[in-house]
Structures are given as C-alpha cells and as structure tokens.
Design an enzyme around this catalytic site. Structure first.
Site, PDB file in Angstrom:
ATOM      1  N   TYR A  74      17.381  17.463 -21.237  1.00 27.69           N
ATOM      2  CA  TYR A  74      17.676  16.046 -21.108  1.00 27.69           C
ATOM      3  C   TYR A  74      18.828  15.860 -20.138  1.00 27.69           C
ATOM      4  O   TYR A  74      19.722  16.675 -20.057  1.00 27.69           O
ATOM      5  CB  TYR A  74      18.031  15.428 -22.471  1.00 27.69           C
ATOM      6  CG  TYR A  74      18.044  13.922 -22.386  1.00 27.69           C
ATOM      7  CD1 TYR A  74      16.865  13.210 -22.328  1.00 27.69           C
ATOM      8  CD2 TYR A  74      19.243  13.238 -22.297  1.00 27.69           C
ATOM      9  CE1 TYR A  74      16.862  11.845 -22.205  1.00 27.69           C
ATOM     10  CE2 TYR A  74      19.258  11.869 -22.176  1.00 27.69           C
ATOM     11  CZ  TYR A  74      18.065  11.185 -22.132  1.00 27.69           C
ATOM     12  OH  TYR A  74      18.072   9.840 -22.000  1.00 27.69           O
ATOM     13  N   HIS A 104      15.168   2.715 -40.297  1.00 29.53           N
ATOM     14  CA  HIS A 104      14.897   3.429 -39.050  1.00 29.53           C
ATOM     15  C   HIS A 104      14.513   2.469 -37.924  1.00 29.53           C
ATOM     16  O   HIS A 104      14.731   2.765 -36.744  1.00 29.53           O
ATOM     17  CB  HIS A 104      13.780   4.445 -39.278  1.00 29.53           C
ATOM     18  CG  HIS A 104      13.637   5.442 -38.169  1.00 29.53           C
ATOM     19  ND1 HIS A 104      14.480   6.531 -38.024  1.00 29.53           N
ATOM     20  CD2 HIS A 104      12.761   5.523 -37.127  1.00 29.53           C
ATOM     21  CE1 HIS A 104      14.121   7.230 -36.967  1.00 29.53           C
ATOM     22  NE2 HIS A 104      13.083   6.638 -36.406  1.00 29.53           N
ATOM     23  N   ARG A 151      19.877   7.895 -36.698  1.00 28.77           N
ATOM     24  CA  ARG A 151      18.885   8.128 -37.743  1.00 28.77           C
ATOM     25  C   ARG A 151      19.583   8.209 -39.106  1.00 28.77           C
ATOM     26  O   ARG A 151      20.785   8.457 -39.191  1.00 28.77           O
ATOM     27  CB  ARG A 151      18.132   9.434 -37.484  1.00 28.77           C
ATOM     28  CG  ARG A 151      17.423   9.509 -36.137  1.00 28.77           C
ATOM     29  CD  ARG A 151      16.827  10.895 -35.929  1.00 28.77           C
ATOM     30  NE  ARG A 151      16.063  11.004 -34.694  1.00 28.77           N
ATOM     31  CZ  ARG A 151      16.557  11.375 -33.522  1.00 28.77           C
ATOM     32  NH1 ARG A 151      17.843  11.672 -33.429  1.00 28.77           N
ATOM     33  NH2 ARG A 151      15.783  11.444 -32.450  1.00 28.77           N
ATOM     34  N   HIS A 185      16.900  11.270 -27.813  1.00 35.17           N
ATOM     35  CA  HIS A 185      15.547  11.729 -27.550  1.00 35.17           C
ATOM     36  C   HIS A 185      15.524  12.684 -26.369  1.00 35.17           C
ATOM     37  O   HIS A 185      16.287  12.533 -25.419  1.00 35.17           O
ATOM     38  CB  HIS A 185      14.636  10.542 -27.221  1.00 35.17           C
ATOM     39  CG  HIS A 185      14.186   9.801 -28.433  1.00 35.17           C
ATOM     40  ND1 HIS A 185      13.498   8.619 -28.370  1.00 35.17           N
ATOM     41  CD2 HIS A 185      14.335  10.066 -29.759  1.00 35.17           C
ATOM     42  CE1 HIS A 185      13.234   8.187 -29.595  1.00 35.17           C
ATOM     43  NE2 HIS A 185      13.732   9.052 -30.447  1.00 35.17           N
ATOM     44  N   ARG A 216      17.036   1.390 -35.219  1.00 30.46           N
ATOM     45  CA  ARG A 216      17.215   2.189 -33.990  1.00 30.46           C
ATOM     46  C   ARG A 216      16.464   1.540 -32.826  1.00 30.46           C
ATOM     47  O   ARG A 216      16.977   1.440 -31.711  1.00 30.46           O
ATOM     48  CB  ARG A 216      16.682   3.611 -34.190  1.00 30.46           C
ATOM     49  CG  ARG A 216      17.677   4.570 -34.775  1.00 30.46           C
ATOM     50  CD  ARG A 216      17.049   5.874 -35.191  1.00 30.46           C
ATOM     51  NE  ARG A 216      16.239   6.509 -34.176  1.00 30.46           N
ATOM     52  CZ  ARG A 216      16.697   7.264 -33.173  1.00 30.46           C
ATOM     53  NH1 ARG A 216      18.009   7.432 -33.037  1.00 30.46           N
ATOM     54  NH2 ARG A 216      15.872   7.844 -32.327  1.00 30.46           N
TER      55      ARG A 216
END
Length: 378
Positions: free
Chosen positions: A350, A315, A206, A341, A318
C-alpha cells in the site's frame, strides 16, 4: 493357432479380453506399479486408445498416481487447513465454512473424483437454499484454493473450480448514516461508548481495532490515533489481540480537532491510569464483546430514532466516514489509507497518504462536525 494368448502385448501396456467379452487395459506406471484402467472397454480399439493417452501423459510428465487422489475431499480439506499458516480466527472461519457449506455435499467424495458439474451443482444448491451471495463467493474461493493446492501436490490433473466470476464478492451496498444520525447515536448510546461511535465514523476504525486501543494509542497534541493491534474473538468466547487484517491496517490516522474535548472527557471518566489501559471497557471492566455491544448498539438506534429497516451496523460508520472524507476532498488512496485497506491490484502492499494531506482531511471533517453540532444545539 489354438495356443494363441488372449493378452496382446504392446510396446506400452497390454490389452486383454475378459470372459465377459469386455477389454481390460493395463500399464506399468513411472512408480513401477502395474496400473489397470479404472474401467473396462467395449472394444479393443477403445482400450488401446486409452493406453495411448496414458503414455502421452507420462511423456509430458503429467501422469498422476491414480491412488493418490482417492483421499476424500473432507480429509484433504482438513489437512489443508491444518498445514496453512493462518491466524487463529481465520482458521476457525475456514473450518466453520467447510463444516457448514462445503463438506455436506462434497466432503465424502474422492478428491480426484470431484467434477466441474458437481461444483456447479454445489454452488447452485447453496444459492437455492438462501445462502447469501457473498458467503457463497467466499466458500467458492476456499474450495478453489484447496483444489489449487491439490493440483500443486499432483493429486489432480485439473481443478474442477471453473465457474467464471463465482469467487467475486457482490455484497449489497451498506447504508450510509447522515452526520445528524451519527451524533444522534453518539448522544443516545451508553456514555462509555460515545467516543467509540465517533472514532468509528471520523477515524474509520473497525470494532476490533477500537477495543484494542490503549491510552497510549491517542496523541492529543498531534490529534492522531495509532492503530497497531486488533482484538479478535473466537467462537468459544476467547479474546486475544493480534495484528490487523493486513499490513495496511497498521496506520496512524489524523483526527478532527473538534473531537479533542470528547477524547479528553472520555479519558478522564472511563479510562484507568497507565499507558496500556484500554480505551474502551464494559460496565464491569471487561473487554467489550460483539454480542453484548450489539444489544447496546440496537438500544441506541431505537433511542436515536434510526429505523430498524435501515439495518445500520457500527461497521457501517466506517463507510460513512469514508464517504464524508471523500466529500472533504480526499483521494481514493487517501481514503484507503485511513480505512486501513490494501489494494489487491497494486504491486506494493500500500502507498500511504502523506501526513500533511491526512491532517487536511481531518480539518475538513472538523467543519462538517461543527455544522452538525450546530444543528443539534439549535
């Protein structure tokens, strides 16, 4: 019978006939206060039935102090934001959404007076005014969270936010750049930002993560970039470093070895000495700002021949990188690990991909990079 009283006593509460001919119901609440019904009734039976319902609420421990929810929604929402443990940028974002999209219609209403029809009308008005569906969904989620807290605080009996699917984000599909376009932009942009374009694509970083990178973030021996912080910008222009958006945001991403020469050249030319030196700085040595960078980005798109109607943002690279990683054989979890994420459906925060597999993804990207470079050099 001339001495008969107009007020009729009951085991719970009382009903009396008013000079107007209507009936008033009153009861003693659990707090010991005399509580009249908010409205009068056409008949004694209607007043009695209201008292029966109120008594049942008390017996079920569902009684709510009618005075507690009379605070305006705007006042309660301001207190709600203040009392939450939020990052500064998130707090500003909540305050901005409340000010622009929620308070104009609902701010002056009593908290316990907001009804489901009013919430539906508020949402419809935003959509009719041209507010994007993702923004409307975000504001609905904020509204729903505020009323959920009010419910926990015993200020309302039931949340008025009952629109199925209204909080789901249905953002339009973002464009995906081709590798030729990526390298075209990298060649056209100001040289100090060339590596930013490449890392946004092939490390799926990002903007805030990119400008927070330090010299020590890049390990050229392992061809790995460590993402530990993100640089945020407040509405007043203040910049500060903070943790990424989620725990999954702190990650190590394997880099294609083909980017080695680009990284070394960038370090030698644009990065001051010292482990804590920022990887990306503006022409005057300042931390890049989104607004200023966007002008540089748009100029690069024009120079690279990227059509404006494509609407490509930094962005979006990505997504481009994630797409090409998938084509290189990465699984969904592995792509999510690279993107930083977190899965909302998983029980754990995660499950990271293994390092060996992550390096294999970088190797697959290497092949694609060499092919694309070969085309541009021919």
């Amino acid at each position: 019978m001339s001495g008969r009283k107009r007020s009729r006593k009951r085991e719970f509460g009382s009903v009396r006939k008013l000079p107007s001919g209507r009936y008033q119901a009153r009861y003693t609440g659990p707090d010991g206060m005399i509580r009249p019904a908010p409205d009068t009734f056409d008949t004694q039976k209607a007043a009695t039935e209201w008292l029966v319902e109120k008594q049942a609420e008390i017996l079920r421990s569902e009684w709510i102090d009618p005075d507690a929810g009379t605070i305006t929604f705007g006042e309660y929402a301001a207190r709600w934001v203040k009392d939450r443990d939020l990052k500064p940028r998130t707090r500003v974002e909540y305050e901005r959404n409340l000010r622009l999209h929620i308070k104009p219609q609902l701010g002056e209403k009593a908290l316990n007076g907001v009804t489901p029809p009013q919430v539906r009308a508020w949402r419809s008005a935003l959509l009719a005014a041209g507010v994007g569906r993702p923004t409307v969904a975000k504001n609905y989620r904020i509204l729903r969270a505020i009323f959920a807290t009010a419910l926990d605080d015993d200020l309302i009996r039931r949340s008025p936010c009952r629109i199925k699917g209204a909080g789901q984000d249905t953002a339009d599909e973002r464009p995906t750049a081709t590798l030729d376009q990526v390298f075209g932009i990298a060649a056209a942009i100001q040289p100090r930002y060339r590596l930013m374009v490449l890392l946004a694509t092939f490390a799926q970083l990002r903007f805030g993560e990119l400008i927070a990178l330090r010299r020590s973030s890049v390990d050229l021996d392992e061809m790995e970039v460590k993402v530990q912080r993100s640089t945020n910008e407040m509405e007043d222009g203040t910049q500060y470093d903070d943790d990424p958006k989620s725990k999954a945001g702190k990650r190590s991403v394997s880099l294609p070895s083909a980017l080695g020469p680009d990284i070394r050249a960038h370090l030698e030319r644009f990065v001051p000495a010292g482990r804590d030196a920022r990887l990306f700085l503006g022409p005057q040595g300042a931390i890049p700002r989104r607004r200023n960078f966007n002008r540089v980005w748009k100029a690069a798109l024009d120079a690279a021949g990227i059509p404006a109607e494509m609407g490509l943002h930094l962005h979006d690279l990505r997504h481009t990188g994630g797409t090409w990683s998938g084509r290189g054989g990465a699984t969904l979890k592995e792509i999510m690990a690279r993107l930083g994420h977190a899965s909302p459906r998983a029980a754990m925060i995660y499950q990271h991909a293994t390092k060996d597999r992550d390096q294999a993804i970088a190797a697959a990207l290497d092949v694609l990079i060499e092919e694309a470079r070969g085309k541009t050099e021919d």
